[in-house]
Write a protein that holds these residues in place. Structure first.
Motif, PDB file in Angstrom:
ATOM      1  N   ALA A 108       0.810  -1.212  -0.041  1.00 48.57           N
ATOM      2  CA  ALA A 108      -0.004   0.091  -0.171  1.00 48.57           C
ATOM      3  C   ALA A 108       0.791   1.244  -0.150  1.00 48.57           C
ATOM      4  CB  ALA A 108      -0.953   0.001   1.020  1.00 48.57           C
ATOM      5  N   THR A 109       1.934   1.172   0.811  1.00 45.94           N
ATOM      6  CA  THR A 109       2.784   2.153   0.885  1.00 45.94           C
ATOM      7  C   THR A 109       3.536   2.592  -0.520  1.00 45.94           C
ATOM      8  OG1 THR A 109       3.312   1.945   3.073  1.00 45.94           O
ATOM      9  CG2 THR A 109       4.682   3.492   2.057  1.00 45.94           C
ATOM     10  N   LEU A 110       3.992   1.796  -1.101  1.00 41.27           N
ATOM     11  CA  LEU A 110       4.757   1.946  -2.518  1.00 41.27           C
ATOM     12  C   LEU A 110       3.626   1.988  -3.442  1.00 41.27           C
ATOM     13  CD1 LEU A 110       7.017  -1.440  -2.384  1.00 41.27           C
ATOM     14  CD2 LEU A 110       7.807   0.868  -1.945  1.00 41.27           C
ATOM     15  N   LEU A 168       6.668   7.188   4.938  1.00 41.62           N
ATOM     16  CA  LEU A 168       7.351   6.244   5.975  1.00 41.62           C
ATOM     17  C   LEU A 168       6.701   6.494   7.390  1.00 41.62           C
ATOM     18  CD1 LEU A 168       9.772   4.389   6.364  1.00 41.62           C
ATOM     19  CD2 LEU A 168      11.143   6.489   7.131  1.00 41.62           C
ATOM     20  N   VAL A 169       6.345   7.460   7.889  1.00 40.13           N
ATOM     21  CA  VAL A 169       5.460   7.242   9.089  1.00 40.13           C
ATOM     22  C   VAL A 169       4.105   6.464   8.920  1.00 40.13           C
ATOM     23  CG1 VAL A 169       4.349   9.214  10.614  1.00 40.13           C
ATOM     24  CG2 VAL A 169       6.481   9.755   9.613  1.00 40.13           C
ATOM     25  N   TYR A 229       3.608   4.027   7.110  1.00 44.18           N
ATOM     26  CA  TYR A 229       4.025   2.766   6.922  1.00 44.18           C
ATOM     27  C   TYR A 229       4.400   2.190   8.477  1.00 44.18           C
ATOM     28  CZ  TYR A 229       6.925  -1.547   5.901  1.00 44.18           C
ATOM     29  OH  TYR A 229       7.369  -2.687   5.888  1.00 44.18           O
ATOM     30  N   VAL A 230       5.118   2.915   9.244  1.00 44.56           N
ATOM     31  CA  VAL A 230       5.477   2.528  10.474  1.00 44.56           C
ATOM     32  C   VAL A 230       4.269   2.480  11.454  1.00 44.56           C
ATOM     33  CG1 VAL A 230       6.700   3.221  12.776  1.00 44.56           C
ATOM     34  CG2 VAL A 230       7.836   3.581  10.231  1.00 44.56           C
ATOM     35  N   LEU A 231       3.495   3.534  11.183  1.00 52.02           N
ATOM     36  CA  LEU A 231       2.182   3.551  12.121  1.00 52.02           C
ATOM     37  C   LEU A 231       1.378   2.320  11.559  1.00 52.02           C
ATOM     38  CD1 LEU A 231       1.202   7.136  12.083  1.00 52.02           C
ATOM     39  CD2 LEU A 231       2.268   5.719  13.983  1.00 52.02           C
ATOM     40  N   MET A 232       1.243   1.832  10.386  1.00 52.01           N
ATOM     41  CA  MET A 232       0.584   0.507  10.130  1.00 52.01           C
ATOM     42  C   MET A 232       1.172  -0.616  10.708  1.00 52.01           C
ATOM     43  SD  MET A 232      -0.774   0.961   6.174  1.00 52.01           S
ATOM     44  CE  MET A 232       0.623   1.823   5.577  1.00 52.01           C
ATOM     45  N   LEU A 233       2.488  -0.533  10.708  1.00 46.87           N
ATOM     46  CA  LEU A 233       3.267  -1.792  11.336  1.00 46.87           C
ATOM     47  C   LEU A 233       2.930  -1.875  12.708  1.00 46.87           C
ATOM     48  CD1 LEU A 233       6.626  -1.862   9.668  1.00 46.87           C
ATOM     49  CD2 LEU A 233       4.646  -3.420   9.109  1.00 46.87           C
ATOM     50  N   LEU A 234       2.757  -0.647  13.536  1.00 43.61           N
ATOM     51  CA  LEU A 234       2.358  -0.667  14.912  1.00 43.61           C
ATOM     52  C   LEU A 234       1.016  -0.539  15.172  1.00 43.61           C
ATOM     53  CD1 LEU A 234       5.220   1.929  15.722  1.00 43.61           C
ATOM     54  CD2 LEU A 234       5.193  -0.515  16.260  1.00 43.61           C
TER      55      LEU A 234
END
Length: 204
Positions: free
Chosen positions: A43-45, A152-153, A155-160
């Motif tokens: 999704a991010t890419l 990137l923020v 993406y990181v929030l989705m991982l968290l």
């Protein structure tokens, strides 16, 4: 040199990484953690590719259609303002897009990459903040790097997302989304006034 802080805040408001978290949770609720990570990356890419297209080709398309950028800036300001009002007074971003999840095939592209991350507001901002006559190629590259930092923020929030959802819940994400809408409305008015000034040649 662009104003890095102002550019970051603009993109953060239109992308709304925090508001994407409950959407991501709804999209990936039935998947294992490894699949969720792949969906977040895809999704991010995809969102980055879409927004890069608007950075590179958005103004060229307008030129080919003989649409002056100030006119697009005025229209963009109006659209961003309406978008911001919807964020403030209507359904919040999480509530609105979670309904899309319930109606459509759950994929990384829709509604996660579009319209959650690469939102219409983000597409407009990508064009307005990389105006060829106003910004050099180096400055446009800086703007896109700032945009990548916001992605990137996200993406990181989705991982968290699991931990964040437990901390703030959907209500917290809704509050943040409305605050972002208020910031975005101010940015939209500034774009509208700047477009008016450029279009009519108003000088201070």
């Amino acid at each position: 040199m662009i104003d890095l802080a102002a550019t970051f805040i603009t993109f953060f408001a239109v992308v709304d990484p925090i508001g994407t978290v409950p959407v991501f949770i709804a999209v990936t609720a039935q998947f294992e953690d490894s699949v969720r990570r792949r969906i977040a990356l895809t999704a991010t890419l995809a969102a980055a590719g879409i927004l890069l297209f608007f950075v590179v080709a958005g103004e060229l398309i307008l030129t080919a259609m003989s649409i002056p950028l100030p006119a697009f800036q005025i229209a963009g300001g109006i659209v961003l303002f309406i978008f911001a009002l919807q964020m403030i007074f209507g359904d919040s971003k999480p509530d609105e897009e979670i309904r899309l999840v319930n109606k459509q095939q759950e994929t990384a592209i829709f509604p996660l990459a579009v319209p959650s991350i690469a939102s219409p507001g983000a597409m407009l901002a990508a064009v307005l903040l990389t105006e060829n006559s106003k910004f050099s190629l180096a400055e446009q590259a800086q703007t896109f790097l700032v945009l990548l930092a916001v992605l990137l923020v996200a993406y990181v929030l989705m991982l968290l997302s699991g931990a964040i959802n437990r901390m703030i819940g959907r209500s917290g994400a809704s509050v943040v989304s409305r605050v972002m809408g208020l910031i975005l409305s101010s940015i939209a008015v500034a774009n509208f006034l700047a477009g008016i000034e450029l279009y009519f040649g108003i000088s201070h």
